[in-house]
Design a protein around this motif. Sequence first.
Motif, PDB file in Angstrom:
ATOM      1  N   VAL A  94      -8.838 -13.561  -0.068  1.00 19.35           N
ATOM      2  CA  VAL A  94     -10.176 -12.794  -0.295  1.00 19.35           C
ATOM      3  C   VAL A  94      -9.879 -11.342  -0.918  1.00 19.35           C
ATOM      4  N   PHE A  95     -10.496 -10.995  -2.047  1.00 21.69           N
ATOM      5  CA  PHE A  95     -10.658  -9.582  -2.378  1.00 21.69           C
ATOM      6  C   PHE A  95     -11.835  -9.152  -2.037  1.00 21.69           C
ATOM      7  N   ILE A  96     -12.004  -8.167  -1.167  1.00 20.28           N
ATOM      8  CA  ILE A  96     -13.381  -7.263  -0.956  1.00 20.28           C
ATOM      9  C   ILE A  96     -13.018  -5.903  -1.571  1.00 20.28           C
ATOM     10  N   ALA A  97     -13.741  -5.597  -2.711  1.00 22.22           N
ATOM     11  CA  ALA A  97     -13.833  -4.490  -3.417  1.00 22.22           C
ATOM     12  C   ALA A  97     -14.792  -3.420  -2.973  1.00 22.22           C
ATOM     13  N   ALA A  98     -14.625  -2.935  -1.972  1.00 26.02           N
ATOM     14  CA  ALA A  98     -15.514  -1.623  -1.499  1.00 26.02           C
ATOM     15  C   ALA A  98     -14.987  -0.132  -1.911  1.00 26.02           C
ATOM     16  N   ALA A  99     -14.182  -0.348  -2.822  1.00 28.56           N
ATOM     17  CA  ALA A  99     -13.951   1.159  -3.385  1.00 28.56           C
ATOM     18  C   ALA A  99     -14.938   1.639  -4.522  1.00 28.56           C
ATOM     19  N   ALA A 100     -15.220   2.938  -4.434  1.00 30.58           N
ATOM     20  CA  ALA A 100     -16.146   3.456  -5.535  1.00 30.58           C
ATOM     21  C   ALA A 100     -15.221   4.122  -6.390  1.00 30.58           C
ATOM     22  N   VAL A 101     -14.843   3.042  -7.218  1.00 30.66           N
ATOM     23  CA  VAL A 101     -13.505   3.383  -8.540  1.00 30.66           C
ATOM     24  C   VAL A 101     -14.362   4.138  -9.450  1.00 30.66           C
ATOM     25  N   GLY A 102     -13.743   5.225  -9.727  1.00 37.24           N
ATOM     26  CA  GLY A 102     -14.182   6.238 -10.850  1.00 37.24           C
ATOM     27  C   GLY A 102     -14.293   5.339 -11.960  1.00 37.24           C
ATOM     28  N   ILE A 132     -10.983  -3.103 -11.730  1.00 37.56           N
ATOM     29  CA  ILE A 132      -9.778  -3.761 -10.892  1.00 37.56           C
ATOM     30  C   ILE A 132     -10.518  -5.174 -10.496  1.00 37.56           C
ATOM     31  N   LEU A 133     -11.921  -5.256 -10.103  1.00 35.33           N
ATOM     32  CA  LEU A 133     -12.378  -6.412  -9.785  1.00 35.33           C
ATOM     33  C   LEU A 133     -12.210  -7.392 -10.877  1.00 35.33           C
ATOM     34  N   ALA A 134     -12.593  -7.011 -12.090  1.00 33.12           N
ATOM     35  CA  ALA A 134     -12.491  -8.010 -13.254  1.00 33.12           C
ATOM     36  C   ALA A 134     -11.175  -8.486 -13.596  1.00 33.12           C
ATOM     37  N   ASP A 135     -10.076  -7.714 -13.259  1.00 33.97           N
ATOM     38  CA  ASP A 135      -8.994  -8.176 -13.701  1.00 33.97           C
ATOM     39  C   ASP A 135      -8.245  -9.031 -12.361  1.00 33.97           C
ATOM     40  N   VAL A 136      -8.897  -8.873 -11.192  1.00 37.80           N
ATOM     41  CA  VAL A 136      -8.351  -9.656 -10.117  1.00 37.80           C
ATOM     42  C   VAL A 136      -9.072 -11.144 -10.341  1.00 37.80           C
ATOM     43  N   ALA A 137     -10.121 -11.221 -10.898  1.00 35.31           N
ATOM     44  CA  ALA A 137     -11.140 -12.297 -11.274  1.00 35.31           C
ATOM     45  C   ALA A 137     -10.325 -13.078 -12.282  1.00 35.31           C
ATOM     46  N   ALA A 138      -9.755 -12.366 -13.192  1.00 39.37           N
ATOM     47  CA  ALA A 138      -9.151 -13.172 -14.165  1.00 39.37           C
ATOM     48  C   ALA A 138      -7.641 -13.745 -13.703  1.00 39.37           C
ATOM     49  N   LEU A 139      -6.994 -13.427 -12.458  1.00 43.13           N
ATOM     50  CA  LEU A 139      -5.808 -14.131 -11.976  1.00 43.13           C
ATOM     51  C   LEU A 139      -5.922 -15.379 -12.172  1.00 43.13           C
ATOM     52  N   PRO A 140      -4.877 -16.205 -12.361  1.00 42.23           N
ATOM     53  CA  PRO A 140      -4.695 -17.668 -12.483  1.00 42.23           C
ATOM     54  C   PRO A 140      -5.244 -18.194 -11.065  1.00 42.23           C
ATOM     55  N   ARG A 141      -4.840 -17.573  -9.917  1.00 38.14           N
ATOM     56  CA  ARG A 141      -5.281 -18.155  -8.630  1.00 38.14           C
ATOM     57  C   ARG A 141      -6.225 -16.992  -8.356  1.00 38.14           C
ATOM     58  N   ARG A 142      -7.547 -17.383  -8.414  1.00 41.31           N
ATOM     59  CA  ARG A 142      -8.456 -16.281  -8.125  1.00 41.31           C
ATOM     60  C   ARG A 142      -8.872 -16.584  -6.831  1.00 41.31           C
ATOM     61  N   PRO A 143      -8.859 -15.221  -5.999  1.00 43.90           N
ATOM     62  CA  PRO A 143      -9.323 -15.331  -4.495  1.00 43.90           C
ATOM     63  C   PRO A 143     -10.625 -15.556  -4.505  1.00 43.90           C
ATOM     64  N   LEU A 144     -11.502 -15.566  -3.201  1.00 43.36           N
ATOM     65  CA  LEU A 144     -12.951 -15.391  -3.147  1.00 43.36           C
ATOM     66  C   LEU A 144     -13.127 -13.654  -3.532  1.00 43.36           C
ATOM     67  N   LEU A 145     -14.129 -13.594  -4.488  1.00 44.52           N
ATOM     68  CA  LEU A 145     -14.412 -12.314  -4.653  1.00 44.52           C
ATOM     69  C   LEU A 145     -15.662 -11.774  -4.232  1.00 44.52           C
ATOM     70  N   VAL A 146     -15.603 -10.560  -3.492  1.00 44.04           N
ATOM     71  CA  VAL A 146     -16.597  -9.890  -2.921  1.00 44.04           C
ATOM     72  C   VAL A 146     -16.669  -8.626  -3.386  1.00 44.04           C
TER      73      VAL A 146
END
Length: 225
Positions: A94-102, A132-146
Amino acid sequence: LAARQRGDLLAGRQVLISAGPTFEDIDPVRFLGNRSSGRMGFAIAEAAAEAGASVTLVAGPVNLATPAGVQRIDVRSAREMHAAVLGAAQNCDVFIAAAAVGDFRPAEVALHKIKKRGDGGLSLELTQNPDILADVAALPRRPLLVGFAAETENVEAYARAKLERKRLDLIAANQVGSGLGFEVDDNSLTLISADATLRLPTAPKRELARQLIDVVAQRLRDRGT
Ligand code: CTP
Ligand code: CA
């Protein structure tokens, strides 16, 4: 759920969380930042660890203690956060993207403190940061994305659009601005997925974090992975 049962919810799972703001340097003494305190992300890390997960927390510049049992990686800029998250994302469930990325950084960081020159003001040229979230989503083994969507208006509509555009499994939407969302202990969240909308009433961030983790655990079970 009782504490004893909660401890098994995410047993054996790797949870990666980004939290806090990013700071984008302008010169050696100035930066562009935002008002994220990191508290929501840290509360989620704590709740995930309590639920038995192995937790990696990539934290922007915040003034918060590391929750018990959590592995923390400190970063400053969006690009540093990007590198740390992508480095840890390969094996996470799981990747939980809670950061407020500039979203933007100065195109160049001045080597020395920028000086005033007359009364002409200053224009800064900004470049877009990596998503960051888009690049994690593009990984071959995609985790659950929040994802998170902090909005000042049209909260649920904007969040649902983001869920679809970013191809997320879940988005946590909240209203920010005028004393809401940032730098406060209480928050309210709406959890939006393709097939459901769950409105969590105003509560301490810690309580909301537990409820979010419950939903994430349920989703992982549904996925059968
Ligand atoms: N996010 C990210 N990397 C970025 C920007 C955003 O990982 N460079 C993540 C945030 O952590 C959040 C989600 O994407 O989980 C949505 O962030 P948000 O700022 O609401 O969306 P953006 O896509 O940046 O769109 P905008 O700011 O223009 O509304
Ligand atoms: Ca943004």
